[in-house]
Design an enzyme around this catalytic site. Structure first.
Site, PDB file in Angstrom:
ATOM      1  CG  ASP A 126      -6.096   8.524   6.381  1.00 44.15           C
ATOM      2  OD1 ASP A 126      -5.622   9.008   7.406  1.00 44.15           O
ATOM      3  OD2 ASP A 126      -6.970   9.096   5.708  1.00 44.15           O
ATOM      4  CD  GLU A 148      -3.147   0.752   0.389  1.00 45.82           C
ATOM      5  OE1 GLU A 148      -2.597   1.604  -0.322  1.00 45.82           O
ATOM      6  OE2 GLU A 148      -4.372   0.721   0.569  1.00 45.82           O
ATOM      7  CG  ASP A 149      -1.095   4.718  -1.403  1.00 44.36           C
ATOM      8  OD1 ASP A 149      -1.752   4.013  -0.611  1.00 44.36           O
ATOM      9  OD2 ASP A 149      -1.646   5.516  -2.181  1.00 44.36           O
TER      10      ASP A 149
END
Ligand code: 5GP
Length: 196
Positions: free
Chosen positions: A116, A112-113
């Site tokens: 959040d 994943e980037d």
């Protein structure tokens, strides 16, 4: 994790003009990605590693990361939507592109980037677990711990990220800024009048 160094790339189109602060320079990112790659290679030695990139935000991270993993790994991509043009998680996750192959019995590393709220990954993890991989681990470039609403076990974390909306190195705002080679924060004027 504030990195004061100025971006080391000159942009003829003024892309960097929209950035108010660089959080992670290109050099800092590349150094950490090399460390993560070496760690992953050591951990997955002799196993059937399938790296699954979560599109689109992780495309640069995956491209750099897999080149730092000295193993005969396989690669696949999955795409879900959770954001649209907004800067906050809607909590609604929709599958846009599924994997091209079964993952039963394989060692899957989900890349994943940024994590959040964790809602996107939580959905993906639940979904992929039903397909019975031999193992399922998560690597994320950025971790916004403060924003978490569901618990996620993360095996590999590039950097902890302040609870601010960041762009660059794959991460977008309204579809733009993904091609910045560093990570930064946009000037507030960029959002003015936009879809927040
Ligand atoms: P979550 O479901 O964990 O709240 O959000 C995960 C997704 O939201 C990420 O894959 C990314 O696409 C997007 N996202 C979360 N925080 C940011 C941010 O600071 N900047 C950008 N550009 N996208 C973000």
């Amino acid at each position: 994790m504030h990195d004061e160094s100025a971006p080391n790339t000159t942009w003829s189109g003024g892309l960097s003009d929209d950035i108010s602060r660089v959080i992670l320079s290109e050099e800092t990112i590349q150094r950490r990605v090399a460390e993560l790659g070496a760690q992953i290679a050591a951990d997955y030695q002799g196993r059937d590693l399938l790296v699954v990139g979560v599109l689109s935000g992780s495309f640069l991270f995956i491209a750099d990361l897999v080149r730092q993993i000295n193993l005969p790994l396989a690669l696949d991509f999955i795409s879900v939507s959770s954001y649209g043009d907004r800067t906050r998680s809607s909590g609604v996750v929709r599958m846009l592109k599924d994997l091209n192959q079964p993952i039963a019995g394989r060692d899957v590393l989900l890349v994943e980037d940024i994590i959040d709220t964790g809602l996107t990954l939580s959905y993906l993890i639940d979904n992929l677990r039903t397909r019975q991989p031999a193992s399922l681990a998560v690597a994320t470039l950025l971790d916004k711990k403060e924003a978490r609403v569901v618990k996620i076990d993360t095996a590999y974390i590039g950097f902890e990220c302040p609870n601010e909306f960041v762009v660059g190195y794959g991460l977008d705002y309204a579809g733009r800024y993904r091609n910045l080679p560093y990570i930064g924060v946009l000037r507030p004027e960029v959002y003015a009048g936009g879809d927040k």
